[in-house]
Design a protein around this motif. Structure first.
Motif, short mmCIF file in Angstrom:
data_model
loop_
_atom_site.label_atom_id
_atom_site.label_comp_id
_atom_site.label_asym_id
_atom_site.label_seq_id
_atom_site.Cartn_x
_atom_site.Cartn_y
_atom_site.Cartn_z
N ARG A 26 0.83 -1.21 0.00
CA ARG A 26 0.00 0.00 0.00
C ARG A 26 0.86 1.25 0.00
O ARG A 26 0.63 2.20 -0.77
CB ARG A 26 -0.91 0.00 1.23
CG ARG A 26 -1.75 1.25 1.38
CD ARG A 26 -2.54 1.19 2.68
NE ARG A 26 -1.69 1.23 3.85
CZ ARG A 26 -1.44 2.34 4.54
NH1 ARG A 26 -1.99 3.47 4.20
NH2 ARG A 26 -0.67 2.30 5.60
N GLY A 27 1.88 1.26 0.83
CA GLY A 27 2.79 2.40 0.86
C GLY A 27 3.51 2.59 -0.46
O GLY A 27 3.69 3.72 -0.94
N MET A 28 3.90 1.48 -1.09
CA MET A 28 4.56 1.56 -2.40
C MET A 28 3.60 2.11 -3.45
O MET A 28 4.01 2.88 -4.33
CB MET A 28 5.08 0.18 -2.80
CG MET A 28 6.26 -0.27 -1.98
SD MET A 28 6.74 -2.00 -2.24
CE MET A 28 6.73 -2.16 -3.98
N ALA A 29 2.33 1.71 -3.39
CA ALA A 29 1.35 2.20 -4.35
C ALA A 29 1.16 3.70 -4.23
O ALA A 29 1.11 4.41 -5.24
CB ALA A 29 0.02 1.46 -4.16
N TRP A 30 1.05 4.20 -3.00
CA TRP A 30 0.88 5.64 -2.82
C TRP A 30 2.14 6.40 -3.21
O TRP A 30 2.06 7.49 -3.78
CB TRP A 30 0.46 5.97 -1.40
CG TRP A 30 -0.99 5.69 -1.17
CD1 TRP A 30 -1.52 4.68 -0.43
CD2 TRP A 30 -2.09 6.41 -1.73
NE1 TRP A 30 -2.90 4.73 -0.49
CE2 TRP A 30 -3.27 5.78 -1.29
CE3 TRP A 30 -2.20 7.51 -2.56
CZ2 TRP A 30 -4.54 6.23 -1.64
CZ3 TRP A 30 -3.46 7.95 -2.92
CH2 TRP A 30 -4.60 7.32 -2.46
#
Length: 82
Positions: A72-76
């Protein structure tokens, strides 16, 4: 409130539902730019993560939710830095 239903599960479940609706609203809009696709992917990933946290709210350490948190952090970050 039943023993399996915690405040954390309720809040993360609500977060998952809202981010799922947000991703759907972006996707049904029609022709999307790269920014729109990345935003929808990040919102969808947040919905999946929040759903996993809500589903495993009773376990203190969860590999699925932790892995999804990193993704999720990578996606944002991908959305912000593209």
């Amino acid at each position: 409130m039943p023993g399996w239903l915690t405040v954390m599960a309720l809040l993360h479940g609500g977060c998952a539902a809202l981010y799922l609706v947000l991703a759907a609203l972006v996707l049904v809009r029609g022709r999307l730019s790269r920014t729109g696709w990345l935003f929808a992917a990040a919102a969808l990933m947040t919905a999946v993560w929040a759903g996993a946290v809500a589903g495993f709210a009773r376990s203190p350490v969860n590999l699925v939710a932790s892995t999804l948190d990193v993704v999720r952090g990578m996606a944002w970050c991908g959305f912000i830095l593209h």
